[in-house]
Structure formats: C-alpha cells, structure tokens
Design a protein around this motif. Structure first.
Motif, PDB file in Angstrom:
ATOM      1  N   HIS A 148       0.672  -1.152  -0.156  1.00 50.76           N
ATOM      2  CA  HIS A 148      -0.029  -0.013  -0.062  1.00 50.76           C
ATOM      3  C   HIS A 148       1.043   1.279  -0.047  1.00 50.76           C
ATOM      4  N   LYS A 150       0.892   5.554   0.063  1.00 49.09           N
ATOM      5  CA  LYS A 150       0.238   7.031   0.375  1.00 49.09           C
ATOM      6  C   LYS A 150       1.218   7.835   0.663  1.00 49.09           C
ATOM      7  N   ARG A 154       5.647   3.709   1.316  1.00 52.45           N
ATOM      8  CA  ARG A 154       5.182   2.283   0.960  1.00 52.45           C
ATOM      9  C   ARG A 154       5.410   1.270   1.831  1.00 52.45           C
ATOM     10  N   LEU A 254      -1.815   3.597   6.264  1.00 48.80           N
ATOM     11  CA  LEU A 254      -1.822   2.402   5.512  1.00 48.80           C
ATOM     12  C   LEU A 254      -2.494   1.357   5.920  1.00 48.80           C
ATOM     13  N   GLN A 255      -3.192   0.630   4.976  1.00 48.68           N
ATOM     14  CA  GLN A 255      -3.699  -0.623   5.266  1.00 48.68           C
ATOM     15  C   GLN A 255      -3.007  -1.605   4.274  1.00 48.68           C
ATOM     16  N   LEU A 256      -2.752  -2.828   4.684  1.00 48.14           N
ATOM     17  CA  LEU A 256      -2.554  -4.204   3.972  1.00 48.14           C
ATOM     18  C   LEU A 256      -3.575  -5.098   4.361  1.00 48.14           C
TER      19      LEU A 256
END
Length: 276
Positions: A148, A150, A154, A254-256
């Motif tokens: 992800h 933003k 990264r 962030l989100q994974l």
C-alpha cells in the motif's frame, strides 16, 4: 508478607522441593528480609512445590525474583528456576535469621544446563522467538503483491515464515519523502472481507508475541524492516488478515490485506539461508 503467598502458582516456572538435584549456590532466607535474585532473562511461569518459601516476580522486571522464608527455622530445601531463554538454575535454600547476603546477580554460565529447556511439545521458547525474529530482518523478499502506498510512503509484506507454533511476518516500510514517518501504531486483526449494510463489522485483534526491528520511525528518504511473531493461525474464507499502520500527527495511514493463501504458503524458517 501475605502478598507473596501463592504468587508463583500463577507466574513463575519456579519449583521448590527436597528432591536431590545438582545445585550451584546456597541461598539464605529469613522471615523479615527480602532476598532478591536477578536473572539474565525473564523467569517463566510455573508453581511452588513447598510452603517454606514465598516467591514473587517483580511487577515491572520479569527477570527479578523476590524470596522470603514463610516460617522460621525451615528444613534445608532446594529451589529450581527456569528462565525464558531455556536455562535452568538450581539452588540449595537454608534458613538464616541474619543472612549475610540478600541480593544475588545470577549469570548465564551458572545455569546447570547447556541445551534450552523445552516449554512443551512443538512450542518455541521466547528467547528463540526473539532470536529468529532478529534473523528474519535480513531475509530477502519472498512475498509479492501485498503493498500500500500513500504520501510517498510504501508498506510491503515482504515475507511470511513458519517455525513450530509461531508465524513470522516481515514488514518493510519505504519513505521516499523529505518528511520523517513517525509511526503511531501498527495494528493487526482478522476482519470480514465484505460488510453488509446495517451490519457491524466482525473484527478480532491479533497481538504479536514478539517484535524485532524498527517499528517506530522511518526517516526521510530511507527504509525500515520489522518482524512480528504470532501464534500460528489461518484465516476463514470470508475473512482477511488486516495490517493497519497509523502516522503520528499525520494522515499517511496505510492498510494491507493478507489472504489465507498467503498464510498457508508460509516458508519454513529452516529452509532459509540468512546471513548472520
């Protein structure tokens, strides 16, 4: 004195008894003074086998053990302590109304065993988990497609590994901006893939049992790697393993999303070749 009673039934792999064993040191205890043992690693949970000795771990320092005599004039006994690094220490314990020494700094070479004590079939002790986590910081990337981006940050899941009862997750962060990325939190949970309207999301938080590497700050134009160890798990078909990373004082969150197929294809640690 009452606060000592029974504490190690809940929080100490500490055994007291009169069985014959090899001992390396003699401890002298009394009823009105506390004797302190400082170990090189945390004392592991177990229980006491004798009421002659009262024992308690320090609340904020798990490698410190406090001892007192429960009754005056008790017969000679012995104390055995197992620590988180798998080492075993044994002591002869005597009653003395005026002990000459009340603080003992225990060194690892004083352990009576060379090999690590097992904490149960197929279960890794905490020291081994920490050692493997640190080694995996150097592992090359084996997982692709979980990332992800933003705000020039990264996040990538670069490796998923398995050994005994633990699953290890390698997380890489790259900051190509000119502003430091200060991490407020990294959260792990299992969540529903799809949430129907008017239905609350089902979420189970997952807490790592061990962490290694940099999970606090990624400096401008640099990168960082962290490894998180979890009790092994798989994911139901309708759910995903979610990693959320929050920026302190910022909005670059962030989100994974990790799928079950990524988990079940975890690479055995023993198959890796990692430079130490």
């Amino acid at each position: 004195m009452k606060r000592y009673i029974g504490m190690l039934c809940l929080c100490g792999l500490v055994m007291v008894g009169r069985a014959q064993t090899v001992t390396y040191a003699t401890l002298q205890l009394t009823t009105n003074k506390t004797t302190t043992l400082v170990f090189p690693a945390a004392v592991k949970p177990a229980d006491l086998g004798s009421k002659d000795i009262l024992a308690q771990k320090a609340p904020d320092n798990e490698n410190i053990l406090f001892l007192k005599a429960a009754t005056a004039g008790f017969r000679e006994t012995n104390l055995t302590v197992i620590t988180a690094d798998g080492k075993l220490y044994t002591f002869t314990v005597l009653y003395d109304s005026m002990p000459a020494k009340t603080v003992y700094n225990i060194a690892e070479p004083q352990a009576v065993n060379r090999n690590e004590v097992s904490f149960g079939s197929g279960r890794m002790n905490p020291a081994s988990a920490e050692r493997i986590s640190k080694r995996l910081l150097q592992a090359r990337r084996l997982v692709h497609g979980i990332a992800h981006d933003k705000g020039d940050i990264r996040a990538v899941v670069s490796g998923i590994y398995i050994k005994e009862n633990l699953l290890f997750l390698q997380l890489s962060l790259e900051n190509v901006s000119s502003i430091n990325y200060d991490i407020d939190f990294i959260r792990f949970s299992i969540q529903d893939k799809k949430i129907a309207k008017r239905t609350a999301a089902q979420q189970v938080e997952m807490k790592p049992v061990c962490t290694a590497g940099n999970n606090k700050r990624v400096r401008a134009n640099s990168s960082a790697v962290a490894v998180f160890a979890f009790e092994k798990f798989t994911i139901p078909d309708a759910k995903s393993f979610i990693i959320q990373i929050g920026e302190a004082g910022g909005g670059r969150h962030l989100q994974l999303r990790v799928k079950n197929r990524n988990i079940i294809h975890a690479v055995p640690v023993d198959e890796l070749r990692i430079r130490n």
